[in-house]
Every structure is written in C-alpha cells, then in structure tokens.
Design an enzyme around this catalytic site. Structure first.
Site, mmCIF file in Angstrom:
data_model
loop_
_atom_site.group_PDB
_atom_site.id
_atom_site.type_symbol
_atom_site.label_atom_id
_atom_site.label_comp_id
_atom_site.label_asym_id
_atom_site.label_seq_id
_atom_site.Cartn_x
_atom_site.Cartn_y
_atom_site.Cartn_z
ATOM 1 N N LEU A 151 0.786 -1.227 0.000
ATOM 2 C CA LEU A 151 0.000 0.000 0.000
ATOM 3 C C LEU A 151 0.822 1.284 0.000
ATOM 4 C CD1 LEU A 151 -2.830 -1.075 2.472
ATOM 5 C CD2 LEU A 151 -2.696 -1.464 0.004
ATOM 6 N N CYS A 152 2.151 1.191 0.019
ATOM 7 C CA CYS A 152 2.978 2.394 -0.112
ATOM 8 C C CYS A 152 2.971 2.843 -1.571
ATOM 9 C CB CYS A 152 4.424 2.117 0.306
ATOM 10 S SG CYS A 152 4.698 2.233 2.070
ATOM 11 N N HIS A 153 2.902 4.148 -1.760
ATOM 12 C CA HIS A 153 2.959 4.702 -3.108
ATOM 13 C C HIS A 153 4.388 4.669 -3.639
ATOM 14 C CE1 HIS A 153 -0.780 6.487 -1.594
ATOM 15 N NE2 HIS A 153 -1.148 6.553 -2.862
ATOM 16 N N MET A 185 8.095 6.151 5.448
ATOM 17 C CA MET A 185 8.341 4.725 5.224
ATOM 18 C C MET A 185 9.639 4.499 4.453
ATOM 19 S SD MET A 185 6.125 3.261 6.969
ATOM 20 C CE MET A 185 6.758 1.652 6.559
ATOM 21 N N GLU A 186 9.965 5.403 3.550
ATOM 22 C CA GLU A 186 11.214 5.278 2.794
ATOM 23 C C GLU A 186 12.406 5.450 3.729
ATOM 24 O OE1 GLU A 186 8.017 5.503 0.048
ATOM 25 O OE2 GLU A 186 8.435 6.714 1.818
ATOM 26 N N ASP A 209 24.607 -8.565 7.852
ATOM 27 C CA ASP A 209 25.013 -9.551 6.842
ATOM 28 C C ASP A 209 26.509 -9.476 6.551
ATOM 29 O OD1 ASP A 209 24.534 -11.569 4.782
ATOM 30 O OD2 ASP A 209 24.949 -9.943 3.375
#
Length: 161
Positions: free
Chosen positions: A76-78, A113-114, A128
């Site tokens: 749902l993120c654009h 969110m980014e 990692d």
C-alpha cells in the site's frame, strides 16, 4: 482527537490511499537504526578487516537502494520519485553504530516509510556483512526521528538525538 487509519476503507478493508487531490509540498523524513556489536567487530569495520569488503560503503548503498524500493516491499505504499536519499553512519562508542536515513521529495505523500526502510535495510546489511565474525549483533531502536511537510506539518521524536 482520534485519527482514523487511512489505509482502511469504511468497511475496514485495506486499500491504497488516493493522494490525487493532495497538494505537492516538500517533504522530508529522518529515521534511525542502532546496531550493537562486539568492540572487536566494530574495530574490524573501521579498519576494513572483514572478508566481505568495505562494510560502510555497502551499508550506505543498501540503505539508498532500499528507500528507493520501499513501495515494492511495503504493501500500500505509493511509488515515490525521491529527490534525495542520504545514509549517514556514526560510530557512537566502542560497540555501537547509528545509521540515519534522510529522504526528501516534492510530492503528495510523505517519505517516512522510505526513511524507515532505508535505515532498516542498511542495518540488516551491516549484520550480513559482519555475521561471519559476530552472530550476536543486535539491531534495535529503529524509529522515525522527524518528518516535515504535508498536511500534518512537522513532527519530531521526543528523544531526537
């Protein structure tokens, strides 16, 4: 005042928010992840003594790439046309690294969110790159530190570094 969840419709179904009528404004966000490891591991990172190569350069690139791919990872993120992504890596003490991800654009929706995705994936990449010498690395305190722009204006975390 209680705010409703914007990604739910009137029936409670998940949906992508329509931002077509929103104004284009400059928007920025900064997120942070902390990575804690043994002092020996941190020394190896700083001195370039790990088998996978330049850890910090790889961490920066991973964070930038992740921020750019957020809409592929988070439902749902654009998809956004980011104008800037910056990953800053700070050694805090003998066993801690802070990763900051700053994102900005001029657009109709925010970049929180980014920034969070960039900081998170940068921290995972650090793990990692170092897991061969330290499997006990801990990623913690991933959070939004601040955001600016949009209808809700500016916001800053209470414990903003």
């Amino acid at each position: 005042m209680t705010q409703s969840l914007t990604h739910l419709d009137a029936k409670g179904n998940a949906h992508m928010v329509d931002v077509s009528d929103k104004a284009i404004t400059k928007r920025t966000a900064i997120a942070r992840s902390l990575v804690v490891m043994s002092p020996t591991t941190l020394t190896k990172i700083i001195e370039g003594g790990l088998p996978k190569g330049d850890v910090l350069a790889t961490v920066r690139i991973a964070g930038i790439q992740a921020a750019k791919k957020t809409s592929d990872l988070i439902p749902l993120c654009h998809p956004l046309m980011l104008s800037k992504v910056e990953v800053e890596i700070n050694v805090l003490d003998t066993e801690s690294i802070e990763i900051l991800c700053r994102c900005s654009l001029s657009g109709k929706t925010g970049v929180e969110m980014e920034a969070l995705t960039g900081a998170s994936v940068a921290a995972l990449t650090l793990y990692d790159m170092c897991k061969a010498v330290d499997k006990g690395i801990v990623i913690k305190d991933t959070k939004l530190l601040e955001k600016q722009g949009g209808k809700s204006g500016s916001w800053s975390s209470d414990d903003n570094h």
